[in-house]
Design a protein around this motif. Sequence first.
Motif, PDB file in Angstrom:
ATOM      1  N   GLN A 124     -14.585  -2.178  -6.120  1.00 50.79           N
ATOM      2  CA  GLN A 124     -14.128  -3.128  -7.135  1.00 50.79           C
ATOM      3  C   GLN A 124     -13.611  -2.399  -8.373  1.00 50.79           C
ATOM      4  OE1 GLN A 124     -16.287  -6.760  -8.059  1.00 50.79           O
ATOM      5  NE2 GLN A 124     -17.685  -6.340  -6.375  1.00 50.79           N
ATOM      6  N   MET A 125     -14.271  -1.325  -8.763  1.00 49.22           N
ATOM      7  CA  MET A 125     -13.825  -0.562  -9.923  1.00 49.22           C
ATOM      8  C   MET A 125     -12.457   0.056  -9.653  1.00 49.22           C
ATOM      9  SD  MET A 125     -17.479   1.206 -10.714  1.00 49.22           S
ATOM     10  CE  MET A 125     -16.830   2.297 -11.977  1.00 49.22           C
ATOM     11  N   HIS A 126     -12.283   0.599  -8.459  1.00 52.24           N
ATOM     12  CA  HIS A 126     -10.989   1.179  -8.106  1.00 52.24           C
ATOM     13  C   HIS A 126      -9.898   0.123  -8.144  1.00 52.24           C
ATOM     14  CE1 HIS A 126      -7.940   1.838  -4.866  1.00 52.24           C
ATOM     15  NE2 HIS A 126      -7.714   2.878  -5.634  1.00 52.24           N
ATOM     16  N   ALA A 127     -10.195  -1.077  -7.633  1.00 51.29           N
ATOM     17  CA  ALA A 127      -9.192  -2.144  -7.617  1.00 51.29           C
ATOM     18  C   ALA A 127      -8.738  -2.488  -9.030  1.00 51.29           C
ATOM     19  CB  ALA A 127      -9.761  -3.375  -6.919  1.00 51.29           C
ATOM     20  N   ALA A 128      -9.682  -2.575  -9.972  1.00 54.29           N
ATOM     21  CA  ALA A 128      -9.327  -2.911 -11.352  1.00 54.29           C
ATOM     22  C   ALA A 128      -8.464  -1.823 -11.983  1.00 54.29           C
ATOM     23  CB  ALA A 128     -10.591  -3.133 -12.173  1.00 54.29           C
ATOM     24  N   ILE A 129      -8.807  -0.563 -11.733  1.00 53.75           N
ATOM     25  CA  ILE A 129      -8.043   0.547 -12.311  1.00 53.75           C
ATOM     26  C   ILE A 129      -6.671   0.651 -11.654  1.00 53.75           C
ATOM     27  CG2 ILE A 129      -7.989   3.053 -12.606  1.00 53.75           C
ATOM     28  CD1 ILE A 129     -11.080   2.913 -12.764  1.00 53.75           C
ATOM     29  N   GLU A 130      -6.608   0.460 -10.347  1.00 49.87           N
ATOM     30  CA  GLU A 130      -5.311   0.478  -9.675  1.00 49.87           C
ATOM     31  C   GLU A 130      -4.419  -0.648 -10.197  1.00 49.87           C
ATOM     32  OE1 GLU A 130      -4.071   1.142  -5.136  1.00 49.87           O
ATOM     33  OE2 GLU A 130      -4.883  -0.856  -5.510  1.00 49.87           O
ATOM     34  N   PHE A 131      -5.020  -1.817 -10.427  1.00 54.39           N
ATOM     35  CA  PHE A 131      -4.322  -2.960 -11.014  1.00 54.39           C
ATOM     36  C   PHE A 131      -3.691  -2.529 -12.340  1.00 54.39           C
ATOM     37  CE2 PHE A 131      -5.008  -7.830 -11.395  1.00 54.39           C
ATOM     38  CZ  PHE A 131      -3.794  -7.992 -12.039  1.00 54.39           C
ATOM     39  N   ALA A 132      -4.465  -1.855 -13.185  1.00 49.75           N
ATOM     40  CA  ALA A 132      -3.968  -1.404 -14.486  1.00 49.75           C
ATOM     41  C   ALA A 132      -2.867  -0.361 -14.325  1.00 49.75           C
ATOM     42  CB  ALA A 132      -5.119  -0.839 -15.314  1.00 49.75           C
ATOM     43  N   CYS A 133      -3.004   0.522 -13.339  1.00 51.48           N
ATOM     44  CA  CYS A 133      -1.974   1.545 -13.115  1.00 51.48           C
ATOM     45  C   CYS A 133      -0.662   0.910 -12.662  1.00 51.48           C
ATOM     46  CB  CYS A 133      -2.457   2.565 -12.084  1.00 51.48           C
ATOM     47  SG  CYS A 133      -3.707   3.713 -12.714  1.00 51.48           S
ATOM     48  N   LEU A 134      -0.742  -0.104 -11.819  1.00 53.14           N
ATOM     49  CA  LEU A 134       0.473  -0.826 -11.413  1.00 53.14           C
ATOM     50  C   LEU A 134       1.129  -1.486 -12.625  1.00 53.14           C
ATOM     51  CD1 LEU A 134      -0.809  -2.409  -8.091  1.00 53.14           C
ATOM     52  CD2 LEU A 134       1.088  -0.785  -8.300  1.00 53.14           C
ATOM     53  N   ASP A 135       0.300  -2.024 -13.516  1.00 48.22           N
ATOM     54  CA  ASP A 135       0.823  -2.612 -14.752  1.00 48.22           C
ATOM     55  C   ASP A 135       1.549  -1.551 -15.579  1.00 48.22           C
ATOM     56  OD1 ASP A 135       1.214  -4.591 -16.706  1.00 48.22           O
ATOM     57  OD2 ASP A 135      -0.667  -4.096 -17.723  1.00 48.22           O
ATOM     58  N   ILE A 136       0.963  -0.360 -15.671  1.00 48.61           N
ATOM     59  CA  ILE A 136       1.602   0.747 -16.395  1.00 48.61           C
ATOM     60  C   ILE A 136       2.931   1.107 -15.751  1.00 48.61           C
ATOM     61  CG2 ILE A 136       1.410   3.215 -16.931  1.00 48.61           C
ATOM     62  CD1 ILE A 136      -1.643   2.733 -17.167  1.00 48.61           C
ATOM     63  N   MET A 137       2.972   1.199 -14.432  1.00 45.23           N
ATOM     64  CA  MET A 137       4.191   1.557 -13.717  1.00 45.23           C
ATOM     65  C   MET A 137       5.306   0.555 -14.001  1.00 45.23           C
ATOM     66  SD  MET A 137       2.288   2.604 -10.162  1.00 45.23           S
ATOM     67  CE  MET A 137       3.776   2.642  -9.153  1.00 45.23           C
ATOM     68  N   GLY A 138       4.969  -0.733 -13.931  1.00 46.70           N
ATOM     69  CA  GLY A 138       5.980  -1.753 -14.194  1.00 46.70           C
ATOM     70  C   GLY A 138       6.504  -1.694 -15.615  1.00 46.70           C
TER      71      GLY A 138
END
Length: 237
Positions: A124-138
């Motif tokens: 779950q922690m990885h999912a939240a951080i990956e979510f944030a990284c995708l936001d950064i990429m966009g």
Amino acid sequence: MHAAGVYGPVAGAPCPPHRRDCLEPAMKRPRITDIRATTVTVPLEAPLRHSNGAHWGRFVRTIVEVETDVGIIGLGEMGGGGESAEAAFRALKSYLVGHDPFELENLRFMICNPTASLYNNRTQMHAAIEFACLDIMGKFLGVPVCDILGGKMRDAVPFASYMFFRLANKDTGEGETRTADQLIEQTLALKKKRGFTSHKLKSGAHGRSAYRADLGAEKEVRLHLAQAEERRLPAGL
């Protein structure tokens, strides 16, 4: 091709005629500089009943902020929260500072590799951080995240109401949903207020011995909604 940390061809490689980026300055990719986790609680109108008992009256979530050296902050979310969740995210800071948010597979291995996750569950922690990284990429590329993930399939996604049997709000005394009539009233009120055309019922609140009563209530709701030619989702068990 790209070298680590920049877009464009590998340093020293010849520039193909069709590649304009050879003639443009290399774009420095962002690096993570900080991570913050904040627990938030969203109050419900009334406690929700289900097969395990009753919800305590609030939804708890952890909002994750991933900050970068280019001024972009990505946002992610994890279900649950509290001091232990916030501390767990802080403990990952040493893993993440300096990491390139575009390197998602490397991120997954750093957080969820078999050694790191041997005695805990960091999914779950990885999912939240990956979510944030995708936001950064966009934000960094100036495109919607759906374009990064393969493109959007539609412009809008319809929402469904989620119907529960409920206890009364202990402060206001309102919101109780115990009978089929109360369930119908709640469903039609949500339809009128929010425009829902699909509805899902969370049954099982009265235990296995009273499951027939839940099914009877569901049939009553279906009957009333059928008069308005509504679409229904199956009941959740």
